[in-house]
Design a protein around this motif. Structure first.
Motif, mmCIF file in Angstrom:
data_model
loop_
_atom_site.group_PDB
_atom_site.id
_atom_site.type_symbol
_atom_site.label_atom_id
_atom_site.label_comp_id
_atom_site.label_asym_id
_atom_site.label_seq_id
_atom_site.Cartn_x
_atom_site.Cartn_y
_atom_site.Cartn_z
ATOM 1 N N ARG A 129 28.031 74.272 28.751
ATOM 2 C CA ARG A 129 28.653 72.942 28.590
ATOM 3 C C ARG A 129 27.596 71.850 28.436
ATOM 4 N NH1 ARG A 129 32.487 75.083 32.165
ATOM 5 N NH2 ARG A 129 31.419 74.274 34.003
ATOM 6 N N LEU A 130 26.562 71.908 29.274
ATOM 7 C CA LEU A 130 25.486 70.911 29.181
ATOM 8 C C LEU A 130 24.806 70.974 27.813
ATOM 9 C CD1 LEU A 130 23.828 71.332 32.698
ATOM 10 C CD2 LEU A 130 25.016 69.286 31.866
ATOM 11 N N LEU A 131 24.463 72.182 27.390
ATOM 12 C CA LEU A 131 23.787 72.343 26.101
ATOM 13 C C LEU A 131 24.682 71.914 24.940
ATOM 14 C CD1 LEU A 131 21.933 75.699 26.767
ATOM 15 C CD2 LEU A 131 20.899 73.428 26.521
ATOM 16 N N GLN A 132 25.978 72.227 25.016
ATOM 17 C CA GLN A 132 26.892 71.826 23.951
ATOM 18 C C GLN A 132 26.995 70.305 23.879
ATOM 19 O OE1 GLN A 132 28.174 73.921 21.573
ATOM 20 N NE2 GLN A 132 28.495 71.926 20.628
ATOM 21 N N GLY A 133 26.996 69.654 25.030
ATOM 22 C CA GLY A 133 27.020 68.187 25.042
ATOM 23 C C GLY A 133 25.815 67.603 24.334
ATOM 24 N N TRP A 134 24.631 68.207 24.561
ATOM 25 C CA TRP A 134 23.425 67.742 23.859
ATOM 26 C C TRP A 134 23.524 68.046 22.373
ATOM 27 C CZ3 TRP A 134 21.433 64.459 26.856
ATOM 28 C CH2 TRP A 134 21.208 64.693 28.208
ATOM 29 N N ARG A 135 24.004 69.235 22.031
ATOM 30 C CA ARG A 135 24.116 69.617 20.610
ATOM 31 C C ARG A 135 25.087 68.717 19.875
ATOM 32 N NH1 ARG A 135 24.224 75.440 22.710
ATOM 33 N NH2 ARG A 135 22.017 75.944 22.687
ATOM 34 N N ASP A 136 26.144 68.302 20.541
ATOM 35 C CA ASP A 136 27.112 67.392 19.913
ATOM 36 C C ASP A 136 26.451 66.081 19.496
ATOM 37 O OD1 ASP A 136 29.070 69.292 20.277
ATOM 38 O OD2 ASP A 136 30.013 68.285 21.991
ATOM 39 N N LEU A 137 25.357 65.737 20.156
ATOM 40 C CA LEU A 137 24.603 64.525 19.806
ATOM 41 C C LEU A 137 23.533 64.803 18.749
ATOM 42 C CD1 LEU A 137 24.008 63.158 23.407
ATOM 43 C CD2 LEU A 137 25.500 62.152 21.673
ATOM 44 N N GLY A 138 23.358 66.084 18.365
ATOM 45 C CA GLY A 138 22.319 66.445 17.414
ATOM 46 C C GLY A 138 20.989 66.744 18.081
ATOM 47 N N PHE A 139 21.028 67.027 19.357
ATOM 48 C CA PHE A 139 19.838 67.259 20.166
ATOM 49 C C PHE A 139 19.955 68.674 20.695
ATOM 50 C CE2 PHE A 139 17.413 66.655 24.132
ATOM 51 C CZ PHE A 139 16.360 65.860 23.693
ATOM 52 N N ASP A 140 19.089 69.587 20.253
ATOM 53 C CA ASP A 140 19.227 71.007 20.593
ATOM 54 C C ASP A 140 18.070 71.467 21.479
ATOM 55 O OD1 ASP A 140 20.198 73.575 20.654
ATOM 56 O OD2 ASP A 140 19.537 74.081 18.634
ATOM 57 N N PRO A 141 18.197 71.329 22.801
ATOM 58 C CA PRO A 141 17.084 71.675 23.697
ATOM 59 C C PRO A 141 16.684 73.139 23.623
ATOM 60 C CG PRO A 141 18.801 70.467 24.864
ATOM 61 C CD PRO A 141 19.357 70.830 23.527
ATOM 62 N N VAL A 142 15.361 73.377 23.616
ATOM 63 C CA VAL A 142 14.853 74.747 23.670
ATOM 64 C C VAL A 142 14.650 75.174 25.114
ATOM 65 C CG1 VAL A 142 13.733 74.671 21.411
ATOM 66 C CG2 VAL A 142 12.444 73.996 23.451
ATOM 67 N N ARG A 143 14.682 74.212 26.032
ATOM 68 C CA ARG A 143 14.525 74.522 27.458
ATOM 69 C C ARG A 143 15.456 73.629 28.258
ATOM 70 N NH1 ARG A 143 11.562 76.941 31.344
ATOM 71 N NH2 ARG A 143 11.113 75.763 33.221
ATOM 72 N N LEU A 144 16.151 74.246 29.169
ATOM 73 C CA LEU A 144 16.994 73.518 30.121
ATOM 74 C C LEU A 144 16.369 73.742 31.484
ATOM 75 C CD1 LEU A 144 19.554 71.860 30.649
ATOM 76 C CD2 LEU A 144 20.786 74.016 30.918
ATOM 77 N N ASP A 145 15.783 72.713 32.026
ATOM 78 C CA ASP A 145 15.049 72.808 33.287
ATOM 79 C C ASP A 145 15.923 72.278 34.419
ATOM 80 O OD1 ASP A 145 12.935 73.255 35.009
ATOM 81 O OD2 ASP A 145 11.533 71.965 33.951
ATOM 82 N N HIS A 146 15.559 72.592 35.627
ATOM 83 C CA HIS A 146 16.195 72.027 36.817
ATOM 84 C C HIS A 146 15.595 70.637 37.026
ATOM 85 C CE1 HIS A 146 16.501 71.285 41.174
ATOM 86 N NE2 HIS A 146 17.615 71.989 41.108
ATOM 87 N N GLU A 147 16.415 69.640 37.159
ATOM 88 C CA GLU A 147 15.954 68.261 37.255
ATOM 89 C C GLU A 147 14.917 68.051 38.359
ATOM 90 O OE1 GLU A 147 18.235 63.989 37.154
ATOM 91 O OE2 GLU A 147 19.121 65.578 38.367
ATOM 92 N N GLY A 148 15.181 68.565 39.538
ATOM 93 C CA GLY A 148 14.262 68.384 40.654
ATOM 94 C C GLY A 148 12.944 69.109 40.440
ATOM 95 N N LEU A 149 13.008 70.337 39.918
ATOM 96 C CA LEU A 149 11.780 71.084 39.652
ATOM 97 C C LEU A 149 10.961 70.418 38.550
ATOM 98 C CD1 LEU A 149 12.994 74.801 39.898
ATOM 99 C CD2 LEU A 149 11.629 73.511 41.543
ATOM 100 N N ALA A 150 11.628 69.877 37.537
ATOM 101 C CA ALA A 150 10.909 69.182 36.459
ATOM 102 C C ALA A 150 10.192 67.953 37.006
ATOM 103 C CB ALA A 150 11.879 68.783 35.354
#
Length: 179
Positions: A129-150
């Protein structure tokens, strides 16, 4: 180093950053820092304007801490390699969902095997769902990191220390703390 984009958005705000290697350093540029009810429209315009560069770049995103499940886990063996292999099993007994349904991220293993390690899990369907939300904006992440760890990893890169550290990420819709 290639160009990397990072995007953050929430209710009434959007931030788009571009970072590129420059010599031995990193040059970061804020493409958009929008606040208000039109932030989403301004983000869409910024993404369209960056489309050609964006197509050649790597994009990254972070799963919000609130969407993840995390635990400090002891390393069970004196061997880091052995411990790494069993960390998912140690986390499984803590998870409120099946291990098969999880994506797992583990903080860098410490040199000291007596120190615990932080492991985070995200449900696969939530990641989709998170990745699809980004893709809907035309933004296709190659990495989905944990916010706190990042946040923690970047703070360690920017200002290494063995002392106490508290990293706060203040957003218009929430505050994230890594300690």
């Amino acid at each position: 180093m290639s160009t990397v984009y990072a995007l953050e958005q929430g209710p009434g705000f959007a931030v788009l950053l571009r970072a590129a290697g420059q010599g031995r350093g990193l040059r970061a540029t804020t493409i958009l820092d929008a606040r208000g009810p039109d932030a989403g429209d301004r983000l869409a315009s910024a993404l369209r304007a960056e489309a050609r560069r964006l197509a050649r770049a790597e994009t990254v995103a972070a799963a919000p801490v609130s969407d993840t499940f995390g635990r400090w886990l002891p390393l069970p063996f004196p061997s880091l390699a052995k411990s790494r292999r069993v960390l998912p099993s140690l986390l499984e007994v803590e998870l409120p969902f099946a291990l098969e349904d999880a994506l797992i991220d583990v903080a860098a293993l410490p040199g000291d095997v007596s120190a615990p390690v932080y492991a985070a899990a995200l449900r696969r369907d939530q990641a989709r769902r998170l990745l699809q939300g980004w893709r809907d904006l035309g933004f296709d992440p190659v990495r989905l990191d944990h916010e706190g760890l990042a946040l923690w990893t970047q703070a360690q890169r920017e200002a290494p220390t063995d002392g106490l550290r508290l990293v706060l990420h203040v957003r218009p819709d929430r505050v994230v703390a890594a300690a």
